[in-house]
Motif scaffolding. Sequence first.
Motif, PDB file in Angstrom:
ATOM      1  N   SER A   1      50.097  32.662  34.956  1.00 44.85           N
ATOM      2  CA  SER A   1      49.913  32.981  36.372  1.00 44.85           C
ATOM      3  C   SER A   1      51.220  32.907  37.135  1.00 44.85           C
ATOM      4  O   SER A   1      51.487  33.731  38.001  1.00 44.85           O
ATOM      5  CB  SER A   1      48.883  32.046  37.008  1.00 44.85           C
TER       6      SER A   1
ATOM      7  N   ASN B   1      47.146  29.391  31.028  1.00 47.52           N
ATOM      8  CA  ASN B   1      46.832  30.163  32.234  1.00 47.52           C
ATOM      9  C   ASN B   1      47.797  29.857  33.366  1.00 47.52           C
ATOM     10  O   ASN B   1      48.196  30.752  34.106  1.00 47.52           O
ATOM     11  CB  ASN B   1      45.392  29.909  32.671  1.00 47.52           C
TER      12      ASN B   1
ATOM     13  N   SER C   1      43.787  42.511  28.768  1.00 48.29           N
ATOM     14  CA  SER C   1      44.235  41.219  28.242  1.00 48.29           C
ATOM     15  C   SER C   1      45.278  41.459  27.153  1.00 48.29           C
ATOM     16  O   SER C   1      45.642  40.542  26.433  1.00 48.29           O
ATOM     17  CB  SER C   1      43.064  40.422  27.665  1.00 48.29           C
TER      18      SER C   1
ATOM     19  N   HIS D   1      53.338  35.927  36.136  1.00 52.57           N
ATOM     20  CA  HIS D   1      52.769  37.232  36.456  1.00 52.57           C
ATOM     21  C   HIS D   1      52.114  37.278  37.832  1.00 52.57           C
ATOM     22  O   HIS D   1      51.283  38.130  38.096  1.00 52.57           O
ATOM     23  CB  HIS D   1      51.756  37.620  35.379  1.00 52.57           C
ATOM     24  N   SER D   2      52.488  36.370  38.698  1.00 55.47           N
ATOM     25  CA  SER D   2      51.927  36.351  40.046  1.00 55.47           C
ATOM     26  C   SER D   2      52.424  37.558  40.835  1.00 55.47           C
ATOM     27  O   SER D   2      53.381  38.243  40.436  1.00 55.47           O
ATOM     28  CB  SER D   2      52.346  35.071  40.763  1.00 55.47           C
TER      29      SER D   2
ATOM     30  N   HIS E   1      43.953  40.586  33.532  1.00 54.32           N
ATOM     31  CA  HIS E   1      44.671  40.843  34.771  1.00 54.32           C
ATOM     32  C   HIS E   1      44.661  42.343  35.063  1.00 54.32           C
ATOM     33  O   HIS E   1      44.430  43.155  34.165  1.00 54.32           O
ATOM     34  CB  HIS E   1      46.102  40.301  34.688  1.00 54.32           C
TER      35      HIS E   1
END
Length: 190
Positions: free
Chosen positions: A15, A11, A105, A18-19, A113
């Motif tokens: 994250s 994760n 997902s 893909h922030s 997301h």
Amino acid sequence: MRYIRGMPPSNAEWSTRHSVQATAERTVALVNALTADTPTPDTIADVLREHGEADPVEVTANDVEDLRAAALLLRAVFATDHVDTAASMLNRLLRRGVGTLRLTSHDGQAPWHPHLDSDDNAPWAEWFLASSCLALTILVWTHQRPPGGLCASPTCPNVYIPQPNGRPRRYCSRRCATRERVAAHRRTHH
């Protein structure tokens, strides 16, 4: 097609990659590459890989043409210097070219997301416009200012985003800022 295949990343790794900030940085890289003189499918595929897309990244000449059209729309958002104008432009793009907000997902290959494209295999241009609009909208919302700008160097056509909590900037890179400072110094001392 628009996700990292294979072993699902942790994760924390996912994250970071893909922030909102990473998506905005990918947007900047693609806008700059796509608005250059002659973007090629290979050039655009390389930019996508640099920003987390896994092989095979298959981009056609038609994809580049459609991506370029989306990049020009997004470039206009970067060109504005007022938050109200940026918000209005993003609202128009969101109404015009994206799907309904949904969670994905990628069939269990990634953490859940949000996406605004029509489905996980949407065309590159639809995905690019939708994901970019989502990231830039969040930047406007979070910072209450335009999400980025155009480089102030008259010799550079690039767009940029400010660093998350950084000072306002005028140039896309230190290189452009230095080049302009040196040129200004030379003008005043010669």
